[in-house]
Design a protein around this motif. Structure first.
Motif, mmCIF file in Angstrom:
data_model
loop_
_atom_site.group_PDB
_atom_site.id
_atom_site.type_symbol
_atom_site.label_atom_id
_atom_site.label_comp_id
_atom_site.label_asym_id
_atom_site.label_seq_id
_atom_site.Cartn_x
_atom_site.Cartn_y
_atom_site.Cartn_z
ATOM 1 N N PHE A 184 0.838 -1.204 0.000
ATOM 2 C CA PHE A 184 0.000 0.000 0.000
ATOM 3 C C PHE A 184 0.870 1.249 0.000
ATOM 4 O O PHE A 184 0.595 2.224 -0.723
ATOM 5 C CB PHE A 184 -0.934 -0.012 1.211
ATOM 6 N N GLU A 185 1.900 1.258 0.810
ATOM 7 C CA GLU A 185 2.766 2.428 0.869
ATOM 8 C C GLU A 185 3.456 2.668 -0.463
ATOM 9 O O GLU A 185 3.588 3.813 -0.935
ATOM 10 C CB GLU A 185 3.791 2.244 1.984
ATOM 11 N N GLU A 186 3.893 1.598 -1.101
ATOM 12 C CA GLU A 186 4.561 1.738 -2.385
ATOM 13 C C GLU A 186 3.591 2.210 -3.468
ATOM 14 O O GLU A 186 3.949 3.004 -4.342
ATOM 15 C CB GLU A 186 5.180 0.397 -2.791
ATOM 16 N N SER A 187 2.324 1.736 -3.379
ATOM 17 C CA SER A 187 1.350 2.090 -4.410
ATOM 18 C C SER A 187 0.882 3.533 -4.286
ATOM 19 O O SER A 187 0.603 4.193 -5.295
ATOM 20 C CB SER A 187 0.150 1.147 -4.343
ATOM 21 N N PHE A 188 0.781 4.059 -3.049
ATOM 22 C CA PHE A 188 0.196 5.385 -2.860
ATOM 23 C C PHE A 188 1.236 6.474 -2.638
ATOM 24 O O PHE A 188 0.872 7.653 -2.550
ATOM 25 C CB PHE A 188 -0.765 5.363 -1.659
ATOM 26 N N SER A 189 2.503 6.122 -2.517
ATOM 27 C CA SER A 189 3.512 7.159 -2.283
ATOM 28 C C SER A 189 3.943 7.757 -3.604
ATOM 29 O O SER A 189 4.249 7.051 -4.571
ATOM 30 C CB SER A 189 4.721 6.554 -1.553
ATOM 31 N N ASN A 190 3.921 9.113 -3.635
ATOM 32 C CA ASN A 190 4.401 9.871 -4.782
ATOM 33 C C ASN A 190 3.688 9.484 -6.076
ATOM 34 O O ASN A 190 4.292 9.508 -7.159
ATOM 35 C CB ASN A 190 5.911 9.666 -4.957
ATOM 36 N N GLN A 191 2.396 9.128 -5.974
ATOM 37 C CA GLN A 191 1.704 8.754 -7.201
ATOM 38 C C GLN A 191 1.123 9.968 -7.903
ATOM 39 O O GLN A 191 0.952 9.972 -9.122
ATOM 40 C CB GLN A 191 0.578 7.766 -6.882
ATOM 41 N N LYS A 201 -5.368 -4.285 10.307
ATOM 42 C CA LYS A 201 -6.375 -3.411 9.697
ATOM 43 C C LYS A 201 -6.336 -2.023 10.320
ATOM 44 O O LYS A 201 -6.430 -1.000 9.612
ATOM 45 C CB LYS A 201 -7.747 -4.037 9.869
ATOM 46 N N LYS A 202 -6.184 -1.955 11.619
ATOM 47 C CA LYS A 202 -6.148 -0.672 12.307
ATOM 48 C C LYS A 202 -4.950 0.154 11.861
ATOM 49 O O LYS A 202 -5.066 1.362 11.581
ATOM 50 C CB LYS A 202 -6.103 -0.905 13.824
ATOM 51 N N ASP A 203 -3.772 -0.472 11.772
ATOM 52 C CA ASP A 203 -2.573 0.255 11.347
ATOM 53 C C ASP A 203 -2.690 0.719 9.895
ATOM 54 O O ASP A 203 -2.277 1.847 9.555
ATOM 55 C CB ASP A 203 -1.345 -0.637 11.516
ATOM 56 N N LEU A 204 -3.238 -0.139 9.035
ATOM 57 C CA LEU A 204 -3.379 0.226 7.627
ATOM 58 C C LEU A 204 -4.312 1.422 7.459
ATOM 59 O O LEU A 204 -4.008 2.381 6.725
ATOM 60 C CB LEU A 204 -3.903 -0.982 6.837
ATOM 61 N N LEU A 205 -5.459 1.393 8.138
ATOM 62 C CA LEU A 205 -6.411 2.492 8.019
ATOM 63 C C LEU A 205 -5.856 3.781 8.621
ATOM 64 O O LEU A 205 -6.071 4.870 8.074
ATOM 65 C CB LEU A 205 -7.723 2.116 8.708
ATOM 66 N N LYS A 206 -5.150 3.669 9.718
ATOM 67 C CA LYS A 206 -4.566 4.862 10.346
ATOM 68 C C LYS A 206 -3.565 5.522 9.410
ATOM 69 O O LYS A 206 -3.549 6.744 9.236
ATOM 70 C CB LYS A 206 -3.909 4.465 11.667
ATOM 71 N N TRP A 207 -2.721 4.694 8.764
ATOM 72 C CA TRP A 207 -1.726 5.242 7.831
ATOM 73 C C TRP A 207 -2.410 5.879 6.620
ATOM 74 O O TRP A 207 -2.056 6.977 6.196
ATOM 75 C CB TRP A 207 -0.805 4.103 7.362
ATOM 76 N N VAL A 261 -5.547 7.102 6.330
ATOM 77 C CA VAL A 261 -6.289 8.312 6.663
ATOM 78 C C VAL A 261 -5.349 9.486 6.848
ATOM 79 O O VAL A 261 -5.604 10.608 6.369
ATOM 80 C CB VAL A 261 -7.148 8.075 7.925
ATOM 81 N N LYS A 262 -4.241 9.295 7.515
ATOM 82 C CA LYS A 262 -3.265 10.377 7.676
ATOM 83 C C LYS A 262 -2.697 10.802 6.324
ATOM 84 O O LYS A 262 -2.435 11.988 6.096
ATOM 85 C CB LYS A 262 -2.147 9.922 8.605
ATOM 86 N N LEU A 263 -2.502 9.815 5.425
ATOM 87 C CA LEU A 263 -2.018 10.146 4.088
ATOM 88 C C LEU A 263 -2.998 11.064 3.365
ATOM 89 O O LEU A 263 -2.590 12.009 2.680
ATOM 90 C CB LEU A 263 -1.799 8.854 3.296
ATOM 91 N N GLN A 264 -4.304 10.835 3.547
ATOM 92 C CA GLN A 264 -5.294 11.655 2.867
ATOM 93 C C GLN A 264 -5.372 13.068 3.436
ATOM 94 O O GLN A 264 -5.784 13.999 2.734
ATOM 95 C CB GLN A 264 -6.674 10.988 2.987
ATOM 96 N N LEU A 265 -4.973 13.243 4.692
ATOM 97 C CA LEU A 265 -5.080 14.560 5.348
ATOM 98 C C LEU A 265 -3.764 15.305 5.398
ATOM 99 O O LEU A 265 -3.674 16.355 6.059
ATOM 100 C CB LEU A 265 -5.625 14.392 6.766
ATOM 101 N N GLN A 266 -2.743 14.809 4.725
ATOM 102 C CA GLN A 266 -1.452 15.505 4.740
ATOM 103 C C GLN A 266 -1.564 16.906 4.153
ATOM 104 O O GLN A 266 -1.052 17.880 4.699
ATOM 105 C CB GLN A 266 -0.415 14.682 3.965
ATOM 106 N N GLU A 267 -2.235 17.014 3.019
ATOM 107 C CA GLU A 267 -2.390 18.322 2.373
ATOM 108 C C GLU A 267 -3.159 19.289 3.272
ATOM 109 O O GLU A 267 -2.818 20.473 3.355
ATOM 110 C CB GLU A 267 -3.117 18.135 1.044
#
Length: 847
Positions: free
Chosen positions: A223-230, A256-262, A264-270
């Protein structure tokens, strides 16, 4: 030793035969049921003398005595034969019973022998069955163990094969097949929990656990590789990530908890970068931009990545929840740093926009990700049980804002039962609670608004006065009080939408402040001033001749407008009193259960009670002041020179005139507050009657004819006072019993005083006894005043006072002096009664 003669009777047998046996009632009743008999000899209360008298009622009947004796002996012999037969029958029955018992014992012994034989045969049969089925039981056990062994071997084969396949599929990232296989392996592994002591089984379990850990780490890295710098570049492996989510559902919930937490934070970085504290866009006036950003972010997520995650993960809701928490913390810090820049309009603007956004979230999402927290809060803040002795529903007042249903601005609709209220959305207040520490600005603003409103009310009343009188309802309620409570309702609804905690409690304190302000400035402050003291230079001879009509106009008295103003303020205070009680109930419904005990408007309710009492006091004082010149004129009359009893005096006409003019006006103005009109009447007679009696004491000296004239006047006043509540009314209404009791008791005392004055002072003992009889609750000072009214000499007064002091204690202890009274006293009383009867005839004739 010679044998006893046949006629000689043994003394013991004689006593035995002569004794009378008395059975208990229940035994006698049983005997009567078993052996019913009409023979008098069988009766328990048999009387031998009475029986013999019945057999031989006359001397001539004694001629048949031998025949009667023979008949009795025959009956005795017959009874002896019956007894003998019964005794013999009982002897034979005993012998038969013993023989039957022996036979029964023999039969029991035979039965025991048969039972023993059956038991022995049963044991032999059981042993034979065990020997026959021994081999069959062994075969059943073998079959059961063999089936379990085969099932376990199959599970073991599936577990070994599944573990190898999982390792291969994990390396190739074939998550779709991994999800199905992993769930099966986990289910199979549960069958081996009791075999974990076997090393090979333990190794397989550890390997499965290791594979699960590797899958969690690998999927999170994918997931991190797919969504980072895309950027705007689409994902190359959305299907692989979708299947990976299915694997995560099988793994430990922490993955599941760790994946969703990561994510959601990715979506709110901006968002965190754009709306930092030092950015101008982070201030309250641009709060709409925050909500617009998250709406675009959620829409973009659902379009691009919404299909990757399972719907039950509620990823969009989790993004909004995290956004709300971040926004709440960010707004709290910004408002804390720039608190001096917060204005009321800006604060309300931000709260309104935030509440709208929270309502939008409540409609869009179910709040399932917040439910555990909400349930925990509800458990900690359990509301108190509903009051079973709640007051019954009242009639609704169309002028009362708290008697009507709350409008659309209210937080939630009014329900009949608190338990039926809909459950509040978990999104309600998730952001707006950050504004609560700054709501004191809103409370201060409402304080200023209320101050301006009260000032406007004061100016309007000064220029316009009270509202016009209503034809049917009497004094009208000031419109300003309805406007005040409507404003209160709007403030309460608005504040309860912002917070139901400490700010609503502070707003309650503001309400209390201006309720007292309204009572003091609008109600008490606009009451007419009390009347000036009585003038001293009055022409009392003119008052007596012309019925006090001309001089009574000189008395400082309320005008009709002033009377109406007092009544209008009274009914307004009553309205405020009732509405304040309902305001208190509404505030208790709105505020948090933990703060309910701090809501109390009892002090303000007491203030309005005080206004009502003050209004009634002014109305009573106005009528008393109008009647005062007439009673003063009564004191100026030379009552010792009155020669004949005529019509009622002029001062009575004056008092009646004032009552007839004032009471109907007050009654009409208090038509909507009937109970307070009753209080007005009761207060008036409670003060008027003692004042009238005091003026009677000032009338001295008084002749007998003068006392008769005063008694006639007193009776006329009593009649007027009894009819006072309905005087001048077309509808005849009976006065309340409490009012009538006060009038009768007070005016009867006045009549007794005059009757005592009419009675002669000689003989002194009769006069004192008559006083003690008529004035049961009097004091020595009253006795002295009556002596002054009679105009007795000081020496006679001293003798009467001494006699009264000696006799009064005996009378108080119930020791009458009727027997010691002389005959002259009886004559005096007869003369007094005849005089009183003549006076009563004159009164009836005049009336």
């Amino acid at each position: 030793m010679a044998a006893p003669e046949e006629d000689e009777v043994d003394p013991v047998e004689e006593d035995y035969s002569n004794s009378i046996f008395t059975f208990p009632p229940e035994v006698q009743e049983a005997i009567d049921q078993v052996l019913p008999s009409t023979d008098p000899l069988d009766r328990p209360d048999f009387n031998a003398v009475e029986f013999i008298n019945n057999l031989f009622p006359t001397e001539q009947s004694l001629a048949n005595i031998d025949e009667v004796i023979n008949r009795m002996r025959t009956k005795i012999h017959r009874l002896d034969d019956d007894i003998r037969n019964v005794v013999r029958g009982q002897t034979n029955a005993g012998q038969d019973g013993r023989e039957a018992l022996v036979e029964a014992q023999k039969a029991i012994q035979e039965l025991f022998k048969r039972i023993k034989d059956i038991k022995e045969k049963a044991e032999k049969s059981e042993q034979m069955v065990k020997e026959i089925t021994r081999d069959i039981k062994q075969l059943d056990h073998a079959k059961r163990h063999l089936t379990a062994s085969i099932t376990t071997l199959n599970h073991l084969h599936m577990l070994v094969g599944g573990v190898d396949a999982l390792e291969s599929l994990t390396r190739r990232r074939q998550y779709g097949e991994v999800a199905n296989l992993l769930q099966g392996v986990v289910n199979v592994l549960e069958h081996f929990q009791k075999y974990m002591s076997i090393p090979q089984i333990r190794q397989l379990a550890d390997k499965v656990k290791k594979i699960q850990g590797e899958l969690g780490t690998q999927i999170l890295a994918d997931f991190e590789e797919s969504f980072s710098n895309q950027g705007s570049r689409p994902l190359t492996n959305p299907k692989e990530l979708t299947e990976a989510c299915l694997v995560v559902n099988v793994l430990d919930s922490k993955v599941k908890k760790d994946l969703l937490k990561w994510f959601v934070k990715l979506q709110l970085q901006e968002y965190l970068v754009l709306f930092q504290e030092n950015q101008d866009v982070a201030w309250l006036d641009k709060i709409d931009r925050r909500f617009a950003w998250v709406q675009r972010a959620v829409l973009g997520f659902e379009e691009k990545h919404g299909k990757i995650f399972p719907s039950d993960w509620e990823v969009a809701e989790r993004i909004c929840v995290e956004f709300c928490q971040v926004t709440r913390d960010g707004l709290s810090k910004v408002m804390q740093n720039r608190s001096a820049e917060i204005e009321v309009k800006l604060l309300l603007f931000a709260i309104q926009r935030t509440s709208n956004f929270e309502s939008l979230l409540a409609k869009r999402f179910k709040g399932t990700t917040l439910l555990p927290t909400v349930e925990k809060n509800q458990a900690n803040e359990e509301s108190p049980p509903a009051n079973e002795d709640a007051p019954k529903e009242r009639e609704r007042d169309p002028l009362n804002p708290f008697d009507m249903d709350d409008d659309e601005e209210e937080e939630e609709p009014v329900e009949v039962k608190p338990a039926a209220k809909p459950q509040q959305s978990p999104f309600q207040g998730i952001i707006s609670q950050c504004f609560e520490p700054h709501l004191h600005i809103y409370i201060e603003s409402q304080d200023r608004n209320l101050s301006d409103l009260i000032q406007r009310f004061v100016e309007d009343f000064r220029t316009q006065g009270p509202p016009p009188i209503q034809a049917e309802e009497g004094g009208a309620v000031l419109p300003s009080c309805a406007d005040l409570f409507v404003f209160y309702k709007k403030c309460m609804i608005q504040c309860s939408q912002l917070s139901t905690g400490q700010p609503l409690l502070s707003l309650t304190a503001t309400f209390q402040k201006y309720l007292k302000e309204y009572a003091n400035r609008l109600l008490t402050g606009n009451l007419p001033k009390s009347q000036a003291p009585m003038p001293t230079s009055l022409n009392f001879s003119t008052l007596l001749k012309e019925g006090l009509k001309e001089s009574s106009s000189e008395v400082p008295k309320f005008t009709a407008d002033e009377q109406y103003r007092v009544c209008s303020i009274l009914v307004t205070a009553e309205y405020c009193l009732d509405t304040t009680q309902q305001l208190e109930e509404k505030l208790k419904e709105k505020i948090d259960p933990s703060l309910v005990d701090q809501i109390s408007l009892s002090g303000e309710i007491d203030v309005f009670h005080g206004v009502i009492s003050n209004c009634i006091h002014l109305l009573v004082q106005d009528l008393e002041t109008a009647c005062e010149p007439a009673m003063t004129a009564m004191n100026k009359v030379n009552w010792s020179s009155i020669e004949t009893v005529g019509d009622q005096s002029g001062y009575v006409n004056a008092i009646t005139t004032h009552i007839s003019r004032t009471v109907p006006v007050v009654r009409d103005n208090l038509a909507s507050a009937r109970k307070y009109f009753t209080q007005f009447c009761i207060k008036f007679v409670n003060t008027f009657i003692p004042r009238f009696i005091n003026h009677l004491f000032k009338c001295k000296p008084i002749s007998t004819v003068g006392a008769e004239q005063l008694l006639l006047d007193t009776h006329s006043l009593k009649t007027v006072l009894l009819d006072l509540p309905s005087i001048g009314s077309q509808v005849g209404r009976k006065a309340p019993a409490s009012y009538t009791k006060i009038v009768v008791k007070g005016m009867t005392k006045a009549e007794m005083i005059l009757k005592i004055v009419m009675s002669p002072a000689d003989p002194q003992s009769a006069f004192v006894d008559n006083y003690i009889k008529l004035m049961t609750d009097s004091e020595t000072s009253d006795f002295q005043k009556i002596l002054d009214m009679k105009g007795l000499k000081r020496s006679d007064q001293n003798a009467l006072l001494e006699l009264y002091r000696n006799r009064a204690p005996a009378q108080s202890h119930g020791q009458g002096t009727t027997e010691s009274r002389p005959q002259s006293k009886m004559r005096v009383q007869e003369q007094e009664l005849s005089r009183i009867r003549r006076l009563e005839k004159i009164i009836k004739k005049k009336l």
